[in-house]
Design an enzyme around this catalytic site. Structure first.
Site, PDB file in Angstrom:
ATOM      1  N   HIS A  18       0.835  -1.207   0.000  1.00  0.00           N
ATOM      2  CA  HIS A  18       0.000   0.000   0.000  1.00  0.00           C
ATOM      3  C   HIS A  18       0.871   1.258   0.000  1.00  0.00           C
ATOM      4  O   HIS A  18       0.561   2.241  -0.669  1.00  0.00           O
ATOM      5  CB  HIS A  18      -0.898   0.041   1.246  1.00  0.00           C
ATOM      6  CG  HIS A  18      -1.868  -1.083   1.340  1.00  0.00           C
ATOM      7  ND1 HIS A  18      -1.794  -2.053   2.314  1.00  0.00           N
ATOM      8  CD2 HIS A  18      -2.950  -1.392   0.587  1.00  0.00           C
ATOM      9  CE1 HIS A  18      -2.782  -2.909   2.160  1.00  0.00           C
ATOM     10  NE2 HIS A  18      -3.495  -2.541   1.111  1.00  0.00           N
ATOM     11  N   GLY A 127      -3.368  -1.922  -7.319  1.00  0.00           N
ATOM     12  CA  GLY A 127      -2.207  -2.781  -7.483  1.00  0.00           C
ATOM     13  C   GLY A 127      -2.458  -3.880  -8.515  1.00  0.00           C
ATOM     14  O   GLY A 127      -3.569  -4.401  -8.647  1.00  0.00           O
ATOM     15  N   LYS A 129      -1.415  -6.744  -8.215  1.00  0.00           N
ATOM     16  CA  LYS A 129      -1.541  -8.024  -7.510  1.00  0.00           C
ATOM     17  C   LYS A 129      -2.949  -8.597  -7.738  1.00  0.00           C
ATOM     18  O   LYS A 129      -3.130  -9.780  -7.962  1.00  0.00           O
ATOM     19  CB  LYS A 129      -1.277  -7.813  -6.025  1.00  0.00           C
ATOM     20  CG  LYS A 129      -1.754  -8.978  -5.210  1.00  0.00           C
ATOM     21  CD  LYS A 129      -0.755  -9.421  -4.217  1.00  0.00           C
ATOM     22  CE  LYS A 129      -1.208 -10.667  -3.529  1.00  0.00           C
ATOM     23  NZ  LYS A 129      -2.614 -10.639  -3.151  1.00  0.00           N
ATOM     24  N   ARG A 167      -3.408 -10.636   3.962  1.00  0.00           N
ATOM     25  CA  ARG A 167      -3.704 -11.977   4.482  1.00  0.00           C
ATOM     26  C   ARG A 167      -2.429 -12.731   4.903  1.00  0.00           C
ATOM     27  O   ARG A 167      -2.516 -13.715   5.619  1.00  0.00           O
ATOM     28  CB  ARG A 167      -4.452 -12.803   3.446  1.00  0.00           C
ATOM     29  CG  ARG A 167      -5.884 -12.340   3.251  1.00  0.00           C
ATOM     30  CD  ARG A 167      -6.652 -13.320   2.377  1.00  0.00           C
ATOM     31  NE  ARG A 167      -8.061 -13.002   2.327  1.00  0.00           N
ATOM     32  CZ  ARG A 167      -8.624 -12.225   1.410  1.00  0.00           C
ATOM     33  NH1 ARG A 167      -7.891 -11.680   0.484  1.00  0.00           N
ATOM     34  NH2 ARG A 167      -9.919 -11.985   1.434  1.00  0.00           N
TER      35      ARG A 167
END
Ligand code: PAF
Length: 261
Positions: A18, A127, A129, A167
């Site tokens: 982040h 992102g 990701k 996570r």
């Protein structure tokens, strides 16, 4: 005239990934709004929602320290004051990440729409990701004619190769070792010369780790999210679980340089 403003949408549990989005945001404006909202609409599993890490105070300090100029952590009532009509993420929203998580991307689009309407950003950073999320949001922004430019931010990995994710904090040291099979498989597969061998390599490496439970692994075309037929603009996607923790990652195929004869 509207002042340039960047939105960095998050669900909190701020990590270096982040913070890298905030760093990118600085290239676009001096006004950087970081939102923190754990969106119930995108969780199909109540247990996953309940276990999602929440740490607004620490997050606020980290984000302001990294250069965000405003933190917005709305309540559920602020985001969803009335009965929610969810947006439709379409056919691509029901593939891969959306196949096993019914309504996930509809929930993502619905909250992003609300965040955009409230913050009215010029730019929003997401992102890579969550590559499918990024693809769906970009497509929806284009289709709806919204005046927001979506900026893609590269994946940030730990030194061992694990893609950063909120996570990851739920993985034990042992789980973490098992989780490394994902980045290992992606690295090896994306260096194959053809998509066929990349697919085989991806599955071979992933199946070598008994603690990794595969959800999906595919090489897709970045332009349309269909299975790739050539290495150009192809990307490997993987999702699965290690000890009940859901992990996802992706990597672009590294296309071999053309042979000059
Ligand atoms: O990627 C996330 O953290 C979330 O899906 C987002 C974009 C903040 C929407 O809740």
């Amino acid at each position: 005239m509207r002042q340039n403003k960047v939105l960095v949408p998050t669900m909190g549990a701020i990590h270096a990934g982040h913070l890298s989005l905030i760093e990118i945001a600085k290239n676009y404006s001096t006004e950087i709004v970081l939102s923190i909202f754990v969106n119930p609409l995108q969780f199909e599993d109540p247990d996953d929602l309940a276990k999602y890490p929440r740490s607004v105070e620490v997050d606020t300090k980290l984000a302001l320290g990294a250069g965000a100029t405003e933190i917005w952590a709305p309540t559920i009532e602020e985001i969803y004051p009335e009965k929610v009509i969810t947006l439709d993420s379409g056919a691509i929203g029901r593939k891969y990440e959306g196949a096993g998580r019914e309504g996930h991307f509809d929930g993502v689009l619905t909250v992003v729409d609300r965040l955009f309407k409230h913050v009215q950003p010029t730019y929003a950073i997401f992102g890579e990701k969550d590559f499918q999320q990024l693809f769906i949001i970009k497509k929806w922004v284009k289709k709806s004619g919204m005046e927001v430019e979506v900026i893609a931010a590269p994946i940030i990995r730990d030194i061992d190769g694990l893609a950063l994710s909120s996570r990851n904090s739920r993985l034990s040291a042992e789980d973490r070792k098992s989780a490394l099979v994902i980045s290992r498989a992606l690295r090896q597969a994306t260096h194959e010369r053809s998509v066929e061998s990349a697919r085989d390599r991806l599955h071979d490496v992933l199946s070598s780790e008994p603690s990794f439970q595969l959800d999906y692994a595919e090489i897709i075309n970045e332009d349309n999210f269909e299975p790739a037929t050539s290495a150009r603009k192809a990307r490997a996607l993987v999702a699965g679980w290690v000890n009940g923790v859901r992990l996802l990652d992706n990597m672009a195929m590294s296309v071999p340089a053309p042979v000059i004869s």
